[in-house]
Design an enzyme around this catalytic site. Structure first.
Site, PDB file in Angstrom:
ATOM      1  N   ALA A   6       0.832  -1.353   0.041  1.00 31.74           N
ATOM      2  CA  ALA A   6       0.073  -0.012   0.205  1.00 31.74           C
ATOM      3  C   ALA A   6       0.957   1.362  -0.059  1.00 31.74           C
ATOM      4  CB  ALA A   6      -0.966  -0.125   1.282  1.00 31.74           C
ATOM      5  N   SER A   9      -3.839   5.382   0.297  1.00 29.84           N
ATOM      6  CA  SER A   9      -4.878   5.421   1.552  1.00 29.84           C
ATOM      7  C   SER A   9      -4.907   4.077   2.250  1.00 29.84           C
ATOM      8  CB  SER A   9      -6.238   6.023   1.029  1.00 29.84           C
ATOM      9  OG  SER A   9      -6.840   4.846   0.413  1.00 29.84           O
ATOM     10  N   GLU A  81     -10.409  -0.857  -5.210  1.00 27.21           N
ATOM     11  CA  GLU A  81      -9.501  -0.499  -5.979  1.00 27.21           C
ATOM     12  C   GLU A  81     -10.146  -0.024  -7.527  1.00 27.21           C
ATOM     13  OE1 GLU A  81      -6.808   1.369  -4.881  1.00 27.21           O
ATOM     14  OE2 GLU A  81      -7.079   0.314  -2.769  1.00 27.21           O
TER      15      GLU A  81
END
Length: 150
Positions: A6, A9, A81
């Site tokens: 990641a 966010s 996503e």
């Protein structure tokens, strides 16, 4: 072990927990040869951007490398996503204190990229929540990113 990197966010552990992924651990990771960019158009907030990565020699993207409970967990992230429409899921080699590890990550599809965008303050706060996993200079650069009011 399956891993997910990641850089946006999802660096916020609370966000990952809310999304229901079963995670067995997290560590700092770096993706050399890429730079963080806010050029992914937010389909749900016109004029705003989400995080993306782009090739850039001598640059590095820092983020959180999550060790997933099993290989099926990444499919849960595809929904959030917008894969395959907004982002594509790819595997790349990341650098960690434990050595090189291959992990899944998401890259914005070209037709959803635009220049001149900025993240919202709320969105940027999710990235800043990854502070324990980021170098101080990288975090400071994120904190200095121009952001739009929500």
């Amino acid at each position: 072990m399956p891993y997910y990197f990641a850089y946006g966010s999802n660096m916020n552990p609370a966000r990952m927990q809310a999304r229901g992924l079963r995670v067995e651990g997290a560590m700092a990771a770096r993706l050399p040869g890429y730079a963080l960019s806010f050029d992914k158009r937010a389909h749900d907030h016109p004029g705003r951007a989400y995080a993306n990565i782009r090739h850039q020699r001598d640059a590095v993207v820092e983020g959180v490398l999550y060790r997933l409970a099993d290989e099926r967990e990444i499919f849960k992230m595809d929904v959030f996503e917008g894969t395959p429409i907004f982002y594509s899921r790819e595997r790349m080699a990341l650098h960690t204190e434990q050595g090189q590890i291959a992990a899944w990550l998401y890259v914005a599809n070209p037709r959803w990229r635009s220049e001149g965008l900025a993240p919202s303050r709320t969105y940027l706060a999710h990235l800043l929540a990854g502070r324990p996993y980021l170098s101080e200079p990288y975090w400071a650069a994120l904190a200095a990113t121009p952001a739009l009011d929500d």
